[in-house]
Enzyme design. Structure first.
Site, PDB file in Angstrom:
ATOM      1  N   HIS A 118       0.874  -1.189   0.000  1.00 59.75           N
ATOM      2  CA  HIS A 118       0.000   0.000   0.000  1.00 59.75           C
ATOM      3  C   HIS A 118       0.906   1.234   0.000  1.00 59.75           C
ATOM      4  CE1 HIS A 118      -3.384   2.526   0.673  1.00 59.75           C
ATOM      5  NE2 HIS A 118      -3.757   2.166   1.891  1.00 59.75           N
TER       6      HIS A 118
ATOM      7  N   HIS B  15      -2.422  -2.221 -10.062  1.00 64.19           N
ATOM      8  CA  HIS B  15      -3.421  -1.646  -9.156  1.00 64.19           C
ATOM      9  C   HIS B  15      -4.637  -2.539  -9.121  1.00 64.19           C
ATOM     10  CE1 HIS B  15      -6.002   1.266  -7.172  1.00 64.19           C
ATOM     11  NE2 HIS B  15      -4.869   1.825  -6.785  1.00 64.19           N
TER      12      HIS B  15
ATOM     13  N   ASP C 253       2.478   5.569  -6.790  1.00 64.64           N
ATOM     14  CA  ASP C 253       3.737   5.487  -6.042  1.00 64.64           C
ATOM     15  C   ASP C 253       4.976   5.510  -6.920  1.00 64.64           C
ATOM     16  OD1 ASP C 253       2.835   5.378  -3.344  1.00 64.64           O
ATOM     17  OD2 ASP C 253       1.978   3.423  -3.795  1.00 64.64           O
TER      18      ASP C 253
HETATM   19  N1  COA Z   1       5.038  -6.371 -10.277  1.00 63.52           N
HETATM   20  C1  COA Z   1       5.028  -7.599 -10.836  1.00 63.52           C
HETATM   21  N2  COA Z   1       3.934  -8.332 -10.981  1.00 63.52           N
HETATM   22  C2  COA Z   1       2.783  -7.804 -10.545  1.00 63.52           C
HETATM   23  C3  COA Z   1       2.720  -6.545  -9.966  1.00 63.52           C
HETATM   24  C4  COA Z   1       3.906  -5.824  -9.843  1.00 63.52           C
HETATM   25  N3  COA Z   1       3.914  -4.611  -9.315  1.00 63.52           N
HETATM   26  N4  COA Z   1       1.443  -6.277  -9.637  1.00 63.52           N
HETATM   27  C5  COA Z   1       0.723  -7.333  -9.994  1.00 63.52           C
HETATM   28  N5  COA Z   1       1.535  -8.253 -10.535  1.00 63.52           N
HETATM   29  C6  COA Z   1       1.148  -9.539 -11.062  1.00 63.52           C
HETATM   30  C7  COA Z   1       1.003 -10.562  -9.959  1.00 63.52           C
HETATM   31  O1  COA Z   1       2.210 -11.225  -9.679  1.00 63.52           O
HETATM   32  C8  COA Z   1      -0.026 -11.481 -10.558  1.00 63.52           C
HETATM   33  O2  COA Z   1       0.589 -12.267 -11.541  1.00 63.52           O
HETATM   34  P1  COA Z   1       0.213 -13.789 -11.713  1.00 63.52           P
HETATM   35  O3  COA Z   1      -1.251 -13.792 -12.071  1.00 63.52           O
HETATM   36  O4  COA Z   1       1.114 -14.243 -12.786  1.00 63.52           O
HETATM   37  O5  COA Z   1       0.464 -14.425 -10.368  1.00 63.52           O
HETATM   38  C9  COA Z   1      -0.954 -10.522 -11.297  1.00 63.52           C
HETATM   39  O6  COA Z   1      -0.138  -9.392 -11.641  1.00 63.52           O
HETATM   40  C10 COA Z   1      -2.140 -10.055 -10.465  1.00 63.52           C
HETATM   41  O7  COA Z   1      -1.634  -9.530  -9.235  1.00 63.52           O
HETATM   42  P2  COA Z   1      -2.456  -9.478  -7.886  1.00 63.52           P
HETATM   43  O8  COA Z   1      -1.517  -9.368  -6.737  1.00 63.52           O
HETATM   44  O9  COA Z   1      -3.478 -10.557  -7.839  1.00 63.52           O
HETATM   45  O10 COA Z   1      -3.238  -8.126  -8.088  1.00 63.52           O
HETATM   46  P3  COA Z   1      -3.829  -7.291  -6.910  1.00 63.52           P
HETATM   47  O11 COA Z   1      -4.983  -6.564  -7.448  1.00 63.52           O
HETATM   48  O12 COA Z   1      -4.057  -8.116  -5.703  1.00 63.52           O
HETATM   49  O13 COA Z   1      -2.600  -6.338  -6.568  1.00 63.52           O
HETATM   50  C11 COA Z   1      -1.254  -4.569  -6.003  1.00 63.52           C
HETATM   51  C12 COA Z   1      -2.615  -4.981  -6.559  1.00 63.52           C
HETATM   52  C13 COA Z   1      -1.184  -3.037  -5.952  1.00 63.52           C
HETATM   53  C14 COA Z   1      -1.104  -5.113  -4.561  1.00 63.52           C
HETATM   54  C15 COA Z   1      -0.132  -5.130  -6.879  1.00 63.52           C
HETATM   55  O14 COA Z   1      -0.273  -4.651  -8.189  1.00 63.52           O
HETATM   56  C16 COA Z   1       1.248  -4.841  -6.321  1.00 63.52           C
HETATM   57  O15 COA Z   1       1.753  -5.582  -5.472  1.00 63.52           O
HETATM   58  N6  COA Z   1       1.906  -3.731  -6.801  1.00 63.52           N
HETATM   59  C17 COA Z   1       3.178  -3.349  -6.256  1.00 63.52           C
HETATM   60  C18 COA Z   1       2.985  -2.561  -4.966  1.00 63.52           C
HETATM   61  C19 COA Z   1       2.483  -1.166  -5.222  1.00 63.52           C
HETATM   62  O16 COA Z   1       2.966  -0.471  -6.092  1.00 63.52           O
HETATM   63  N7  COA Z   1       1.522  -0.768  -4.398  1.00 63.52           N
HETATM   64  C20 COA Z   1       0.931   0.555  -4.474  1.00 63.52           C
HETATM   65  C21 COA Z   1      -0.476   0.481  -4.957  1.00 63.52           C
HETATM   66  S1  COA Z   1      -1.135   2.103  -5.210  1.00 63.52           S
END
Ligand code: COA
Length: 376
Positions: free
Chosen positions: A222, A261, A312
């Protein structure tokens, strides 16, 4: 009684409540506060104006805005006893832990705001005004900077920079921080706002709700992501290494912070605005290094993984160029999001229903109870 539905892991796509505060159109990449497009607010508004909008549901008149600005200045002051308590906390602590602890301790000194059901816009304003003072009190001690002074002429953004850096921002820097604060002020039912609303939904108080929210914002998935983006840039070093480092991480299934996201399926509109501010501030500081690195990281992540930047990705580069230490990035985020948290908590009190989902039970059932002496 509704039959339990299939589990929505991470509550993805679950519509948990109605809100008039914030709308995200994840397909079109639009963000709306109380009816106003974030692009208009970022171009024309100030953080104080946006805070008013979130709390009162309408843009202020000039008189209302100057009254709120004056109030926020008055409410910055830390109680002496709390300032002393902050001075006793370990200088090695993460500033998000300091913030969480200090808000919780402030609640003990302001009991009128912590009676169930009695939290008010006054409490929202107090918490918003005081966060930069808590951070300044802590950071100045660990960095050996002189104590905070009253600076009534400074806006929330200007005072935040002064509190953390002991210098006034240039006009361009002050606007960059003000825009960053506007962009971070609210984001519908993000994890920390949800945590605040869950706490409020038990009829607990505003300060407890904000304490929950700070603890939730801290996590790297987050608010903690912006700090990790700068660690990634440090690791990469130069543009010619982006391809190798990013591809290496992706092949090891590591997440690239600042991308992806839950709601946006296209570029986060806040990233679009902050990208331009990163370039502007880089230009003014004579260093486009971060900007160029981030552009290249974007190119590789989009090509290799189809992921777009989120808020971010570029915020940390703006803060770094101003000289803000990395571990203060998430606290800067909190100093803005507190306006949204508190608006949501007040809305929650208005439309109160205990937030209490159910779980699909996947454990054992009807196990015979074995007396302790017979267990092995
Ligand atoms: N880098 C690499 N792979 C990513 C990714 C990232 N930043 N964000 C998502 N993915 C991939 C996941 O590994 C997953 O791949 P898979 O299906 O092959 O396993 C797929 O995309 C879906 O990810 P998931 O975690 O289910 O999506 P989510 O909706 O739960 O996640 C976040 C949303 C924001 C938690 C996620 O995109 C993330 O961890 N981003 C990095 C942290 C970040 O920047 N947070 C700030 C948010 S404003």
């Amino acid at each position: 009684m509704v039959e339990p539905a299939e589990v929505q892991h991470g509550l993805e796509d679950v519509v948990a409540l109605e809100s008039r505060i914030c709308f995200i159109d994840g397909k079109q990449g639009r963000l709306i506060y109380e009816g106003y497009d974030i692009r208009d607010l970022a171009a024309r508004s100030t953080f104080e104006e946006v805070a008013y909008l979130l709390w009162y549901g309408r843009l202020p008149t000039a008189t209302q805005l100057s009254e709120l600005t004056r109030r926020l200045v008055e409410l910055r002051r830390l109680p002496d006893a709390l300032a002393t308590e902050i001075d006793e906390l370990p200088v090695t602590a993460h500033p998000m832990d300091i913030l969480r602890t200090a808000v919780s301790a402030l609640a003990l000194r302001e009991p009128s705001e912590t009676k169930p059901g009695e939290s008010s816009i006054g409490g929202a304003q107090r918490l918003t005004a005081v966060l930069p003072s808590i951070l300044g009190r802590f950071h100045r001690r660990r960095a050996g900077l002189p104590p905070l002074r009253d600076r009534p002429e400074l806006s929330h953004a200007g005072y935040l920079v002064y509190a953390l850096l002991d210098r006034d921002p240039t006009e361009l820097e002050a606007r960059a921080i003000d825009v960053a604060l506007i962009l971070h002020a609210d984001h519908e039912l993000n994890a920390s706002t949800f945590a605040a609303r869950v706490t409020a939904s038990t009829l607990s108080d505003l300060y407890s709700a904000v304490t929950s929210a700070i603890g939730t914002l801290k996590g790297p998935l987050h608010g903690g992501a912006n700090e990790r983006v700068m660690e990634l840039l440090d690791e990469i070093g130069t543009v010619d290494r982006v391809e190798e480092v990013v591809k290496g991480k992706l092949s090891r299934h590591e997440r690239i912070m600042g991308f992806g996201h839950r709601v946006y399926k296209v570029e986060d509109p806040r990233a679009t605005i902050l990208r331009e501010w990163s370039r502007r501030i880089g230009d003014a500081h004579g260093s486009l290094r971060y900007y160029e690195l981030l552009r290249k990281v974007e190119e590789v992540v989009l090509r290799e993984k189809g992921l777009y930047p989120n808020v971010d990705l570029y915020s940390g580069s703006v803060y770094s160029l101003l000289g803000i230490p990395h571990d203060l990035f998430t606290p800067v985020f909190a100093s803005s999001r507190v306006a949204g948290w508190t608006a949501h908590v007040l809305e929650e009190y208005h439309d109160l229903r205990l937030i209490r989902p159910t779980a699909k039970y996947v454990g054992a059932i009807d196990l015979p109870y074995v007396p302790i002496a017979q267990r092995h």
